[in-house]
Scaffold this motif. Sequence first.
Motif, mmCIF file in Angstrom:
data_model
loop_
_atom_site.group_PDB
_atom_site.id
_atom_site.type_symbol
_atom_site.label_atom_id
_atom_site.label_comp_id
_atom_site.label_asym_id
_atom_site.label_seq_id
_atom_site.Cartn_x
_atom_site.Cartn_y
_atom_site.Cartn_z
ATOM 1 N N LEU A 20 -14.623 -0.364 -3.277
ATOM 2 C CA LEU A 20 -13.312 -0.513 -3.248
ATOM 3 C C LEU A 20 -12.579 -1.058 -4.538
ATOM 4 O O LEU A 20 -11.843 -0.539 -5.274
ATOM 5 N N ARG A 21 -13.030 -2.256 -5.107
ATOM 6 C CA ARG A 21 -12.706 -3.153 -6.221
ATOM 7 C C ARG A 21 -12.941 -2.105 -7.566
ATOM 8 O O ARG A 21 -12.005 -1.696 -8.350
ATOM 9 N N ALA A 22 -14.109 -1.295 -7.634
ATOM 10 C CA ALA A 22 -14.449 -0.528 -8.729
ATOM 11 C C ALA A 22 -13.520 0.828 -8.511
ATOM 12 O O ALA A 22 -13.062 1.141 -9.544
ATOM 13 N N GLY A 23 -13.315 1.190 -7.288
ATOM 14 C CA GLY A 23 -12.060 2.372 -7.204
ATOM 15 C C GLY A 23 -11.176 1.766 -8.048
ATOM 16 O O GLY A 23 -10.336 2.714 -8.619
ATOM 17 N N PHE A 24 -10.503 0.781 -7.520
ATOM 18 C CA PHE A 24 -9.080 0.359 -7.955
ATOM 19 C C PHE A 24 -9.203 0.214 -9.660
ATOM 20 O O PHE A 24 -8.281 0.485 -10.258
ATOM 21 N N HIS A 25 -10.066 -0.402 -9.947
ATOM 22 C CA HIS A 25 -10.495 -0.467 -11.502
ATOM 23 C C HIS A 25 -10.342 1.095 -12.348
ATOM 24 O O HIS A 25 -9.617 0.897 -13.262
ATOM 25 N N ASP A 26 -11.049 1.696 -11.524
ATOM 26 C CA ASP A 26 -10.712 3.282 -12.050
ATOM 27 C C ASP A 26 -9.464 3.832 -11.975
ATOM 28 O O ASP A 26 -9.042 4.357 -12.983
ATOM 29 N N LEU A 27 -8.678 3.508 -10.927
ATOM 30 C CA LEU A 27 -7.421 3.992 -10.784
ATOM 31 C C LEU A 27 -6.538 3.182 -11.923
ATOM 32 O O LEU A 27 -5.749 4.073 -12.504
ATOM 33 N N ALA A 28 -6.551 2.083 -12.389
ATOM 34 C CA ALA A 28 -5.843 1.458 -13.341
ATOM 35 C C ALA A 28 -6.140 2.144 -14.778
ATOM 36 O O ALA A 28 -5.315 2.223 -15.556
ATOM 37 N N ARG A 29 -7.381 2.386 -14.941
ATOM 38 C CA ARG A 29 -7.906 3.346 -16.266
ATOM 39 C C ARG A 29 -7.029 4.602 -16.126
ATOM 40 O O ARG A 29 -6.844 5.179 -17.185
ATOM 41 N N GLN A 30 -7.197 5.147 -15.080
ATOM 42 C CA GLN A 30 -6.645 6.766 -14.881
ATOM 43 C C GLN A 30 -5.052 6.864 -15.053
ATOM 44 O O GLN A 30 -4.687 7.945 -15.283
ATOM 45 N N ALA A 31 -4.319 5.793 -14.678
ATOM 46 C CA ALA A 31 -2.918 5.995 -14.514
ATOM 47 C C ALA A 31 -2.437 4.695 -15.358
ATOM 48 O O ALA A 31 -1.560 3.986 -14.742
ATOM 49 N N PRO A 32 -2.524 4.699 -16.406
ATOM 50 C CA PRO A 32 -1.929 3.404 -16.962
ATOM 51 C C PRO A 32 -0.634 3.337 -17.203
ATOM 52 O O PRO A 32 0.187 2.256 -17.623
ATOM 53 N N GLU A 33 0.006 4.699 -17.058
ATOM 54 C CA GLU A 33 1.434 4.582 -17.337
ATOM 55 C C GLU A 33 2.292 3.825 -16.006
ATOM 56 O O GLU A 33 3.546 3.614 -16.271
ATOM 57 N N ARG A 34 1.648 3.700 -14.915
ATOM 58 C CA ARG A 34 2.331 2.958 -13.820
ATOM 59 C C ARG A 34 1.402 1.819 -13.243
ATOM 60 O O ARG A 34 1.898 0.736 -12.484
ATOM 61 N N VAL A 35 0.047 1.905 -13.111
ATOM 62 C CA VAL A 35 -0.832 0.860 -12.507
ATOM 63 C C VAL A 35 -1.143 -0.414 -13.578
ATOM 64 O O VAL A 35 -1.319 -0.231 -14.816
ATOM 65 N N ARG A 50 0.713 -1.247 0.029
ATOM 66 C CA ARG A 50 0.013 0.086 -0.131
ATOM 67 C C ARG A 50 0.884 1.307 0.061
ATOM 68 O O ARG A 50 1.982 1.197 0.450
ATOM 69 N N PHE A 51 0.343 2.463 -0.455
ATOM 70 C CA PHE A 51 0.789 3.619 -0.728
ATOM 71 C C PHE A 51 -0.228 4.775 -0.732
ATOM 72 O O PHE A 51 -1.353 4.413 -0.548
ATOM 73 N N ALA A 52 -0.087 5.640 -1.555
ATOM 74 C CA ALA A 52 -1.189 6.635 -1.686
ATOM 75 C C ALA A 52 -2.418 6.286 -2.430
ATOM 76 O O ALA A 52 -3.475 6.936 -2.078
ATOM 77 N N ASP A 53 -2.236 5.266 -3.447
ATOM 78 C CA ASP A 53 -3.536 4.977 -3.979
ATOM 79 C C ASP A 53 -4.507 4.412 -3.117
ATOM 80 O O ASP A 53 -5.580 4.498 -3.438
ATOM 81 N N SER A 54 -4.122 3.770 -1.977
ATOM 82 C CA SER A 54 -5.101 3.233 -0.904
ATOM 83 C C SER A 54 -5.951 4.353 -0.518
ATOM 84 O O SER A 54 -7.167 4.329 -0.211
ATOM 85 N N THR A 55 -5.219 5.604 -0.148
ATOM 86 C CA THR A 55 -6.102 6.628 0.333
ATOM 87 C C THR A 55 -6.751 7.282 -0.772
ATOM 88 O O THR A 55 -7.996 7.532 -0.215
ATOM 89 N N ARG A 56 -6.221 6.976 -1.880
ATOM 90 C CA ARG A 56 -7.076 7.820 -2.955
ATOM 91 C C ARG A 56 -8.517 6.994 -3.231
ATOM 92 O O ARG A 56 -9.502 7.559 -3.283
ATOM 93 N N VAL A 57 -8.483 5.697 -2.898
ATOM 94 C CA VAL A 57 -9.445 4.772 -3.275
ATOM 95 C C VAL A 57 -10.361 4.626 -1.894
ATOM 96 O O VAL A 57 -11.555 4.939 -2.059
ATOM 97 N N TYR A 58 -9.699 4.290 -0.573
ATOM 98 C CA TYR A 58 -10.436 4.116 0.369
ATOM 99 C C TYR A 58 -11.217 5.166 0.922
ATOM 100 O O TYR A 58 -12.427 5.131 1.390
ATOM 101 N N GLN A 59 -10.520 6.535 1.216
ATOM 102 C CA GLN A 59 -11.120 7.767 1.681
ATOM 103 C C GLN A 59 -11.570 8.736 0.569
ATOM 104 O O GLN A 59 -12.543 9.324 0.629
ATOM 105 N N GLY A 60 -10.914 8.687 -0.640
ATOM 106 C CA GLY A 60 -11.104 9.520 -1.585
ATOM 107 C C GLY A 60 -12.218 9.474 -2.528
ATOM 108 O O GLY A 60 -12.794 10.565 -2.905
ATOM 109 N N THR A 61 -12.632 8.071 -2.781
ATOM 110 C CA THR A 61 -13.470 7.881 -3.795
ATOM 111 C C THR A 61 -14.777 6.906 -3.378
ATOM 112 O O THR A 61 -15.816 7.093 -3.788
ATOM 113 N N THR A 62 -14.595 6.196 -2.128
ATOM 114 C CA THR A 62 -15.374 5.290 -1.497
ATOM 115 C C THR A 62 -16.349 5.986 -0.440
ATOM 116 O O THR A 62 -17.557 5.244 -0.048
#
Length: 215
Positions: free
Chosen positions: A175-190, A101-113
């Motif tokens: 959460l799962r939907a949020g992580f899928h969104d993250l993968a679409r939004q940051a394809p350069e690293r996720v 875990r790093f900042a993406d967890s905060t983006r998904v757990y607190q930022g979007t859900t």
Amino acid sequence: MSAAHQPPRFISFEGIDGSGKSTQARLLAEHLRAQGREVVLTREPGGSPGAEDIRRLVLGGAPDRWSPETEILLFTAARRDHWERTIRPALDRGATVITDRFADSTRVYQGTTRGDLTEMVDRLHALMIGVQPDLTFVLDLPPAQGLDRAVAREAGAAQDESRFEGFGLSFQERLRAGFHDLARQAPERVRLIDGTGSLDTVAARVQAVLETEQA
């Protein structure tokens, strides 16, 4: 370039509760160490003495113990200490860092859900840390399967860290939907990794992606 002389990389593992990311982070660390690399395996929240203290605050207790806004501040404080004391020194000396875990967890757990707080997460991260991993593996698993794993794990744990599991299955689905969104939004690293199957099968998927990225 030999494996032992690869440049340092900052790698994170993300996913819903019970997705297997802690195990896969460990297996990747073992794989890279066997190639002769120095690897620092760490985790969030935690990874430094101060951040471990904050971990005990945010992962235990009732689900409604903290508001999402307070959680963002606590996680960011833990991450800053983790970055200062563990991650940055390791990268500076040439080690590869793998974090559970790093900042993406905060983006998904607190930022979007739990509200539309992504901008707050991103602004605080830019101000206090300002660094993203070079590569992020998101382990994808059906939420019901992940929740069952997480609940079984916590039942045998010495310390109660089951607060987020207490939000239930619908939270894990968000959460799962949020992580899928993250993968679409940051394809350069996720990179989204199928987390089903045996430990060795999933580890092989992770290693194959890493080898492709390094080619």
